[in-house]
Scaffold this active site. Structure first.
Site, PDB file in Angstrom:
ATOM      1  N   SER A 183       1.553  -7.508  -1.017  1.00  0.00           N
ATOM      2  CA  SER A 183       2.305  -8.540  -0.281  1.00  0.00           C
ATOM      3  C   SER A 183       1.629  -9.902  -0.235  1.00  0.00           C
ATOM      4  O   SER A 183       2.256 -10.896   0.098  1.00  0.00           O
ATOM      5  CB  SER A 183       2.645  -8.060   1.131  1.00  0.00           C
ATOM      6  OG  SER A 183       1.513  -8.035   1.952  1.00  0.00           O
TER       7      SER A 183
ATOM      8  N   THR B 111       0.822  -1.211   0.000  1.00  0.00           N
ATOM      9  CA  THR B 111       0.000   0.000   0.000  1.00  0.00           C
ATOM     10  C   THR B 111       0.854   1.258   0.000  1.00  0.00           C
ATOM     11  O   THR B 111       0.480   2.274  -0.584  1.00  0.00           O
ATOM     12  CB  THR B 111      -0.929  -0.019   1.238  1.00  0.00           C
ATOM     13  OG1 THR B 111      -1.773  -1.157   1.108  1.00  0.00           O
ATOM     14  CG2 THR B 111      -1.782   1.211   1.345  1.00  0.00           C
TER      15      THR B 111
ATOM     16  N   THR C  65       1.618  -4.435   4.146  1.00  0.00           N
ATOM     17  CA  THR C  65       1.475  -4.757   5.569  1.00  0.00           C
ATOM     18  C   THR C  65       0.827  -6.121   5.819  1.00  0.00           C
ATOM     19  O   THR C  65       0.995  -6.685   6.890  1.00  0.00           O
ATOM     20  CB  THR C  65       0.636  -3.674   6.297  1.00  0.00           C
ATOM     21  OG1 THR C  65      -0.665  -3.627   5.720  1.00  0.00           O
ATOM     22  CG2 THR C  65       1.298  -2.317   6.227  1.00  0.00           C
ATOM     23  N   ASP C  66       0.088  -6.642   4.827  1.00  0.00           N
ATOM     24  CA  ASP C  66      -0.676  -7.877   5.085  1.00  0.00           C
ATOM     25  C   ASP C  66       0.211  -9.058   5.477  1.00  0.00           C
ATOM     26  O   ASP C  66      -0.151  -9.839   6.351  1.00  0.00           O
ATOM     27  CB  ASP C  66      -1.516  -8.258   3.857  1.00  0.00           C
ATOM     28  CG  ASP C  66      -2.715  -7.328   3.679  1.00  0.00           C
ATOM     29  OD1 ASP C  66      -2.981  -6.512   4.589  1.00  0.00           O
ATOM     30  OD2 ASP C  66      -3.385  -7.421   2.637  1.00  0.00           O
TER      31      ASP C  66
HETATM   32  N1  ASP Z   1      -2.599  -4.689   0.290  1.00  0.00           N
HETATM   33  C1  ASP Z   1      -1.519  -4.340   1.030  1.00  0.00           C
HETATM   34  C2  ASP Z   1      -0.375  -5.343   1.009  1.00  0.00           C
HETATM   35  O1  ASP Z   1       0.387  -5.337   0.082  1.00  0.00           O
HETATM   36  C3  ASP Z   1      -1.881  -3.956   2.401  1.00  0.00           C
HETATM   37  C4  ASP Z   1      -0.905  -2.938   2.858  1.00  0.00           C
HETATM   38  O2  ASP Z   1       0.198  -2.828   2.382  1.00  0.00           O
HETATM   39  O3  ASP Z   1      -1.286  -2.194   3.786  1.00  0.00           O
HETATM   40  O4  ASP Z   1      -0.196  -6.114   1.918  1.00  0.00           O
END
Ligand code: ASP
Length: 331
Positions: free
Chosen positions: A63, A17, A96-97
């Site tokens: 991710s 993100t 973050t995931d």
């Molecule tokens: N969709 C995102 C990811 O790549 C979520 C994030 O990065 O906050 O995990």
């Protein structure tokens, strides 16, 4: 231009993100990865006062797309970069995931005491009050800090500093989405000042037995989410597909439903080790006197996704249950 007095930090982009944009500045979902690591760097000119930055795009994905092969590529790259005396630390931007999985993997296989910091954002780069730029600033500040040496892989988001071994994503959308649970965060970065409160106690980086030399592929490990009225078919399918280890997200203190017990017996027959972890989200799965007889390993403080990372690395080194249990005790 390189400034001699500043540390040199390798900034590695992997997507997430923090590197995403959406259709409008009020859209906080339905975004896609569009920004390269150069753009993230350019968006925070204040970074130039913290470090000389050497940028590299390792991959640029959400991710959820990260695979074992990508983990190996990233870890080998970090080890190569940190071997270079001219590099003082590394910052990795990441979705973050699954950030906690990559961070914990690196925490076990990076062979350096130089700081490695993972950072992400909960809001896309296009959002009003995007959290990425300040998170990135704090990550570089942390990686450039002499206090961050020897602490293992670190994670920073929303001003907090966490140890890779303890941190998890605990919220789907809030900016405050990461927690180290009852073990607590390591510190805080406020107004450009790092304040550390404690050191991670568990072994990491240079103090683990894990080496990546010669490893081209990681053993495959599946996670089974246990529940009332669970079936045996997922265990049968996993074993038939050649899985090498199983982590069970059990209820409570790693309790198993009758079919999960049956699945464990089936796995034992095929010499496939099973780890009992917990779906509760916090607390320890404590070893039981019956684990050895049942071919089980207790996950202790690791959640299912981190237990999978440790079981993969363990199986790349040994198939001995007691040795694997001892890894869960110390990492
Ligand atoms: N969709 C995102 C990811 O790549 C979520 C994030 O990065 O906050 O995990």
């Amino acid at each position: 231009m390189k400034t001699k007095l500043l540390p040199t930090i390798a900034l590695l982009g992997t997507g997430g993100t923090i590197a995403s944009t959406a259709a409008s500045n009020t859209a906080l979902t339905d975004y896609t990865v569009t920004e390269g690591i150069d753009a993230l760097l350019t968006a925070v000119p204040a970074l130039a006062a913290l470090a000389n930055i050497q940028c590299e795009q390792v991959f640029n994905v959400d991710s959820r797309n990260i695979t074992n092969t990508m983990l190996l590529k990233l870890a080998n790259k970090v080890n190569r970069l940190l071997d270079d005396p001219a590099i003082d630390g590394a910052v990795i931007t990441h979705g973050t995931d699954t950030l906690e999985e990559t961070a914990y993997f690196l925490n076990l296989v990076v062979k350096s005491t130089k700081p490695v910091v993972l950072v992400g954002a909960m809001r896309p780069a296009s959002a009003l009050s995007a959290d990425g730029p300040l998170n990135l600033y704090n990550a570089v500040l942390l990686a450039a800090s002499p206090q961050a040496h020897g602490l293992g892989v670190l994670v920073t988001l929303n001003d907090s500093v966490h140890a890779a071994g303890l941190v998890s994503k605990v919220n789907t959308s809030h900016v405050q989405a990461f927690s180290s649970h009852e073990q607590g965060s390591l510190g805080q970065i406020t107004h450009g000042r790092l304040q550390l409160f404690q050191k991670p106690y568990r072994a990491h980086t240079t103090n683990t037995v894990f080496q990546l030399q010669g490893i081209k592929k990681l053993p495959s490990v599946d996670i089974m989410y246990d529940h009332q009225s669970a079936g045996l078919h997922l265990y049968e399918a996993a074993i038939a597909s050649g899985v090498q280890g199983i982590v069970i997200a059990g209820s409570g203190n790693g309790s198993l439903s009758p079919r999960a017990e049956k699945g464990v017996r089936l796995a034992k027959k095929h010499q496939i080790p099973c780890v009992r972890s917990s779906r509760t989200g916090s607390g320890m799965v404590t070893p039981s006197q019956n684990d050895a007889r049942r071919g089980l390993i207790a996950a202790l403080a690791l959640n299912p996704q981190k237990a999978r990372i440790l079981l993969m690395l363990s199986l790349a080194h040994t198939s001995d249950r007691a040795t694997i249990q001892s890894y869960f005790e110390c990492y």
